[in-house]
Design a protein around this motif. Structure first.
Motif, PDB file in Angstrom:
ATOM      1  N   GLN A 273       0.859  -1.188   0.000  1.00 42.88           N
ATOM      2  CA  GLN A 273       0.000   0.000   0.000  1.00 42.88           C
ATOM      3  C   GLN A 273       0.891   1.232   0.000  1.00 42.88           C
ATOM      4  OE1 GLN A 273      -2.341  -0.297   3.588  1.00 42.88           O
ATOM      5  NE2 GLN A 273      -4.092  -1.106   2.472  1.00 42.88           N
ATOM      6  N   LEU A 274       0.476   2.225  -0.761  1.00 42.85           N
ATOM      7  CA  LEU A 274       1.261   3.444  -0.848  1.00 42.85           C
ATOM      8  C   LEU A 274       0.300   4.623  -0.917  1.00 42.85           C
ATOM      9  CD1 LEU A 274       4.334   3.963  -3.084  1.00 42.85           C
ATOM     10  CD2 LEU A 274       2.544   5.671  -3.033  1.00 42.85           C
ATOM     11  N   ASP A 275       0.386   5.491   0.084  1.00 41.24           N
ATOM     12  CA  ASP A 275      -0.422   6.709   0.112  1.00 41.24           C
ATOM     13  C   ASP A 275       0.507   7.900   0.139  1.00 41.24           C
ATOM     14  OD1 ASP A 275      -2.965   5.381   0.282  1.00 41.24           O
ATOM     15  OD2 ASP A 275      -2.501   4.945   2.379  1.00 41.24           O
ATOM     16  N   LEU A 276       0.200   8.881  -0.703  1.00 43.57           N
ATOM     17  CA  LEU A 276       1.026  10.083  -0.807  1.00 43.57           C
ATOM     18  C   LEU A 276       0.502  11.191   0.076  1.00 43.57           C
ATOM     19  CD1 LEU A 276       1.379  10.276  -4.681  1.00 43.57           C
ATOM     20  CD2 LEU A 276       3.193   9.748  -3.074  1.00 43.57           C
ATOM     21  N   GLY A 277       1.434  11.830   0.768  1.00 44.45           N
ATOM     22  CA  GLY A 277       1.143  13.075   1.471  1.00 44.45           C
ATOM     23  C   GLY A 277       2.068  14.124   0.886  1.00 44.45           C
ATOM     24  N   ASP A 278       2.191  15.260   1.529  1.00 47.63           N
ATOM     25  CA  ASP A 278       3.120  16.287   1.060  1.00 47.63           C
ATOM     26  C   ASP A 278       4.544  15.874   1.427  1.00 47.63           C
ATOM     27  OD1 ASP A 278       1.162  17.909  -0.058  1.00 47.63           O
ATOM     28  OD2 ASP A 278       0.756  18.884   1.868  1.00 47.63           O
ATOM     29  N   ASP A 279       5.280  15.388   0.454  1.00 40.39           N
ATOM     30  CA  ASP A 279       6.661  14.928   0.632  1.00 40.39           C
ATOM     31  C   ASP A 279       6.797  13.773   1.629  1.00 40.39           C
ATOM     32  OD1 ASP A 279       7.777  16.633  -1.283  1.00 40.39           O
ATOM     33  OD2 ASP A 279       7.932  18.265   0.168  1.00 40.39           O
ATOM     34  N   ILE A 280       5.709  13.063   1.894  1.00 40.35           N
ATOM     35  CA  ILE A 280       5.716  11.913   2.811  1.00 40.35           C
ATOM     36  C   ILE A 280       4.993  10.755   2.128  1.00 40.35           C
ATOM     37  CG2 ILE A 280       4.795  10.992   4.988  1.00 40.35           C
ATOM     38  CD1 ILE A 280       6.767  12.909   5.798  1.00 40.35           C
ATOM     39  N   LEU A 281       5.548   9.576   2.271  1.00 41.47           N
ATOM     40  CA  LEU A 281       4.864   8.364   1.819  1.00 41.47           C
ATOM     41  C   LEU A 281       4.436   7.582   3.044  1.00 41.47           C
ATOM     42  CD1 LEU A 281       7.270   6.991  -0.943  1.00 41.47           C
ATOM     43  CD2 LEU A 281       5.113   8.171  -1.285  1.00 41.47           C
ATOM     44  N   ARG A 282       3.179   7.161   3.051  1.00 45.15           N
ATOM     45  CA  ARG A 282       2.681   6.260   4.087  1.00 45.15           C
ATOM     46  C   ARG A 282       2.545   4.902   3.424  1.00 45.15           C
ATOM     47  NH1 ARG A 282       0.542  10.940   4.423  1.00 45.15           N
ATOM     48  NH2 ARG A 282       0.738  12.205   6.279  1.00 45.15           N
ATOM     49  N   LEU A 283       3.239   3.916   3.989  1.00 46.19           N
ATOM     50  CA  LEU A 283       3.375   2.631   3.323  1.00 46.19           C
ATOM     51  C   LEU A 283       2.893   1.486   4.200  1.00 46.19           C
ATOM     52  CD1 LEU A 283       7.014   3.425   2.245  1.00 46.19           C
ATOM     53  CD2 LEU A 283       5.017   3.522   0.756  1.00 46.19           C
ATOM     54  N   GLY A 284       2.291   0.504   3.558  1.00 52.72           N
ATOM     55  CA  GLY A 284       1.965  -0.759   4.192  1.00 52.72           C
ATOM     56  C   GLY A 284       2.812  -1.826   3.521  1.00 52.72           C
ATOM     57  N   CYS A 285       3.562  -2.554   4.323  1.00 51.77           N
ATOM     58  CA  CYS A 285       4.526  -3.510   3.777  1.00 51.77           C
ATOM     59  C   CYS A 285       4.229  -4.919   4.282  1.00 51.77           C
ATOM     60  CB  CYS A 285       5.940  -3.121   4.185  1.00 51.77           C
ATOM     61  SG  CYS A 285       6.358  -1.412   3.753  1.00 51.77           S
ATOM     62  N   GLU A 286       4.207  -5.854   3.363  1.00 48.98           N
ATOM     63  CA  GLU A 286       3.934  -7.249   3.704  1.00 48.98           C
ATOM     64  C   GLU A 286       5.252  -8.010   3.816  1.00 48.98           C
ATOM     65  OE1 GLU A 286       1.187 -10.908   2.076  1.00 48.98           O
ATOM     66  OE2 GLU A 286       1.482  -9.161   0.821  1.00 48.98           O
ATOM     67  N   HIS A 287       5.686  -8.216   5.041  1.00 48.86           N
ATOM     68  CA  HIS A 287       6.905  -8.977   5.284  1.00 48.86           C
ATOM     69  C   HIS A 287       6.524 -10.445   5.492  1.00 48.86           C
ATOM     70  CE1 HIS A 287       9.823  -5.527   6.003  1.00 48.86           C
ATOM     71  NE2 HIS A 287       8.703  -4.995   5.560  1.00 48.86           N
ATOM     72  N   ASP A 288       7.490 -11.318   5.600  1.00 51.27           N
ATOM     73  CA  ASP A 288       7.204 -12.747   5.678  1.00 51.27           C
ATOM     74  C   ASP A 288       6.190 -13.101   6.752  1.00 51.27           C
ATOM     75  OD1 ASP A 288       8.901 -13.322   3.592  1.00 51.27           O
ATOM     76  OD2 ASP A 288      10.610 -13.744   4.876  1.00 51.27           O
ATOM     77  N   ASP A 289       6.354 -12.533   7.938  1.00 47.65           N
ATOM     78  CA  ASP A 289       5.485 -12.929   9.043  1.00 47.65           C
ATOM     79  C   ASP A 289       4.798 -11.750   9.733  1.00 47.65           C
ATOM     80  OD1 ASP A 289       7.724 -11.830  10.157  1.00 47.65           O
ATOM     81  OD2 ASP A 289       8.082 -13.427  11.599  1.00 47.65           O
ATOM     82  N   ALA A 290       4.753 -10.601   9.064  1.00 43.97           N
ATOM     83  CA  ALA A 290       4.151  -9.438   9.708  1.00 43.97           C
ATOM     84  C   ALA A 290       3.747  -8.388   8.682  1.00 43.97           C
ATOM     85  CB  ALA A 290       5.139  -8.823  10.701  1.00 43.97           C
ATOM     86  N   TRP A 291       2.817  -7.535   9.090  1.00 41.10           N
ATOM     87  CA  TRP A 291       2.433  -6.358   8.324  1.00 41.10           C
ATOM     88  C   TRP A 291       3.109  -5.172   8.995  1.00 41.10           C
ATOM     89  CZ3 TRP A 291       0.279  -5.298   3.812  1.00 41.10           C
ATOM     90  CH2 TRP A 291      -0.199  -4.011   3.567  1.00 41.10           C
ATOM     91  N   VAL A 292       3.847  -4.378   8.233  1.00 40.55           N
ATOM     92  CA  VAL A 292       4.587  -3.251   8.779  1.00 40.55           C
ATOM     93  C   VAL A 292       4.069  -1.976   8.129  1.00 40.55           C
ATOM     94  CG1 VAL A 292       6.867  -2.177   8.985  1.00 40.55           C
ATOM     95  CG2 VAL A 292       6.644  -4.666   9.147  1.00 40.55           C
TER      96      VAL A 292
END
Length: 176
Positions: free
Chosen positions: A148-167
């Motif tokens: 997941q990638l959401d744009l803000g003003d010069d900021i990225l808010r990210l959702g990352c799927e790692h092997d055993d966790a959501w970060v």
């Protein structure tokens, strides 16, 4: 939101269904159909989408033999603003660090870019090292496994799927 300058790095590989080892134990690349690495295709598509959304631009960059021009052309045909191919016989057989150094030089020359998108890894080598090496060489923050990638003003808010966790992460631009 300001217009973003985005680079999407792409790699040409043997078409996944045709991958096989040659007599020397190395991946056979001659005489097989070539394609864009699927993870790179995702990066290019997202770069094009974000460029359109922000009124910015997306440049597709590849390092490879002259035949890699095809993946650059596919990126431009898909909506990228421009494409760059870095090709020289001296790069044949480059390891990931040499590849990252060449790509970092191209990014510096063609940039500056706000966001550089790379695939998770290439399905022909499965190393996943070029992205983090590139970020280190450029001095940019790096985030991997982004779903997941959401744009803000010069900021990225990210959702990352790692092997055993959501970060969930936030990074400032520029970033890889």
């Amino acid at each position: 939101m300001k217009p973003l300058r985005i680079a999407a790095l792409v790699k040409q590989i043997p078409k996944f269904e045709e991958m096989q080892l040659g007599p020397d134990g190395r991946l056979q690349r001659q005489g097989v159909e070539l394609a864009m690495n699927p993870y790179c295709l995702r990066a290019a598509a997202k770069g094009i989408e974000l460029a359109e959304k922000t009124g910015g631009s997306c440049t597709v960059i590849s390092l490879g033999p002259p035949t890699a021009e095809d993946v650059v052309r596919w990126g431009v045909a898909g909506g990228a603003t421009r494409g760059v191919l870095i090709s020289d016989p001296a790069f044949a057989g480059s390891d990931t660090l040499a590849t990252a150094r060449a790509l970092a030089a191209a990014v510096r020359k063609e940039g500056p870019f706000d966001l550089i998108l790379v695939g998770k890894n290439s399905v022909d080598a499965d190393t996943g090292q070029v992205g983090p090496e590139l970020a280190e060489l450029l001095g940019y923050p790096f985030v991997t496994a982004v779903r997941q990638l959401d744009l803000g003003d010069d900021i990225l808010r990210l959702g990352c799927e790692h092997d055993d966790a959501w970060v969930e992460a936030e990074v400032s631009l520029p970033a890889v």
